[in-house]
Design a protein around this motif. Structure first.
Motif, mmCIF file in Angstrom:
data_model
loop_
_atom_site.group_PDB
_atom_site.id
_atom_site.type_symbol
_atom_site.label_atom_id
_atom_site.label_comp_id
_atom_site.label_asym_id
_atom_site.label_seq_id
_atom_site.Cartn_x
_atom_site.Cartn_y
_atom_site.Cartn_z
ATOM 1 N N LEU A 50 -12.269 7.092 7.882
ATOM 2 C CA LEU A 50 -12.922 5.959 7.231
ATOM 3 C C LEU A 50 -14.354 5.810 7.736
ATOM 4 C CD1 LEU A 50 -10.056 3.309 7.265
ATOM 5 C CD2 LEU A 50 -10.800 4.760 5.358
ATOM 6 N N HIS A 51 -14.535 5.960 9.033
ATOM 7 C CA HIS A 51 -15.866 5.829 9.619
ATOM 8 C C HIS A 51 -16.802 6.908 9.068
ATOM 9 C CE1 HIS A 51 -18.837 4.578 12.503
ATOM 10 N NE2 HIS A 51 -19.001 5.839 12.865
ATOM 11 N N ALA A 52 -16.347 8.139 8.999
ATOM 12 C CA ALA A 52 -17.173 9.252 8.534
ATOM 13 C C ALA A 52 -17.539 9.116 7.056
ATOM 14 C CB ALA A 52 -16.455 10.577 8.767
ATOM 15 N N ALA A 53 -16.711 8.444 6.279
ATOM 16 C CA ALA A 53 -16.973 8.308 4.845
ATOM 17 C C ALA A 53 -18.086 7.302 4.546
ATOM 18 C CB ALA A 53 -15.698 7.914 4.112
ATOM 19 N N GLY A 54 -18.408 6.444 5.489
ATOM 20 C CA GLY A 54 -19.519 5.504 5.328
ATOM 21 C C GLY A 54 -19.412 4.654 4.081
ATOM 22 N N ASP A 55 -20.497 4.627 3.297
ATOM 23 C CA ASP A 55 -20.561 3.780 2.104
ATOM 24 C C ASP A 55 -19.663 4.250 0.966
ATOM 25 O OD1 ASP A 55 -22.264 1.844 3.085
ATOM 26 O OD2 ASP A 55 -24.068 2.904 2.463
ATOM 27 N N ARG A 56 -19.055 5.420 1.093
ATOM 28 C CA ARG A 56 -18.103 5.856 0.062
ATOM 29 C C ARG A 56 -16.781 5.092 0.177
ATOM 30 N NH1 ARG A 56 -19.239 10.829 2.204
ATOM 31 N NH2 ARG A 56 -17.031 11.106 2.621
#
Length: 134
Positions: A50-56
């Motif tokens: 979730l963190h790596a996906a950012g604004d996605r």
């Protein structure tokens, strides 16, 4: 999902409480159960995906949701599962297809980007916590 239990802590989410779904931006439905707001904030902080996906990643806030059933009805000519969506609890669905997922469709969703929503959940410097509107 059928019992309105949080997908993280597994405790009941009261019908008076706002709940959150976390997923891709503008998702029409969710495969994962709803979350308490505090559990959603925790998940956004500690889950590497979730963190790596950012604004996605988006937080979808709602008080209620409608369930449906995603069922496998057979195979396509290429050998992939053929699917259909059925009304939750449709008695004919059990005879026609194999249940794979429950689908949650949020009612009147408020959508926020994951990072922006998480930032709004942090206590302010004056010690006040954000309002439930955030």
């Amino acid at each position: 999902m059928t019992r309105r239990r949080c997908g993280l802590c597994t405790k009941y989410i009261a019908t008076t409480e706002q709940l959150a779904f976390i997923g891709e931006t503008n998702a029409a439905y969710y495969l994962e159960p709803p979350l308490h707001l505090s559990c959603a904030a925790y998940a956004l902080q500690v889950c590497p995906r979730l963190h790596a996906a950012g604004d996605r990643i988006e937080v979808c806030l709602t008080h209620t949701y409608t369930l449906a059933e995603d069922r496998i009805t057979g195979l396509t000519p290429e050998g992939d599962p053929a699917r259909a969506t059925f009304r939750f609890g449709d008695p004919l669905a059990r005879d026609l297809a194999v249940l794979e997922f429950y689908l949650a469709f949020p009612d009147a969703p408020e959508r926020r980007s994951g990072p922006a929503w998480l930032l709004a959940q942090q206590p302010r410097r004056d010690g006040e916590h954000p309002t439930s509107e955030q």
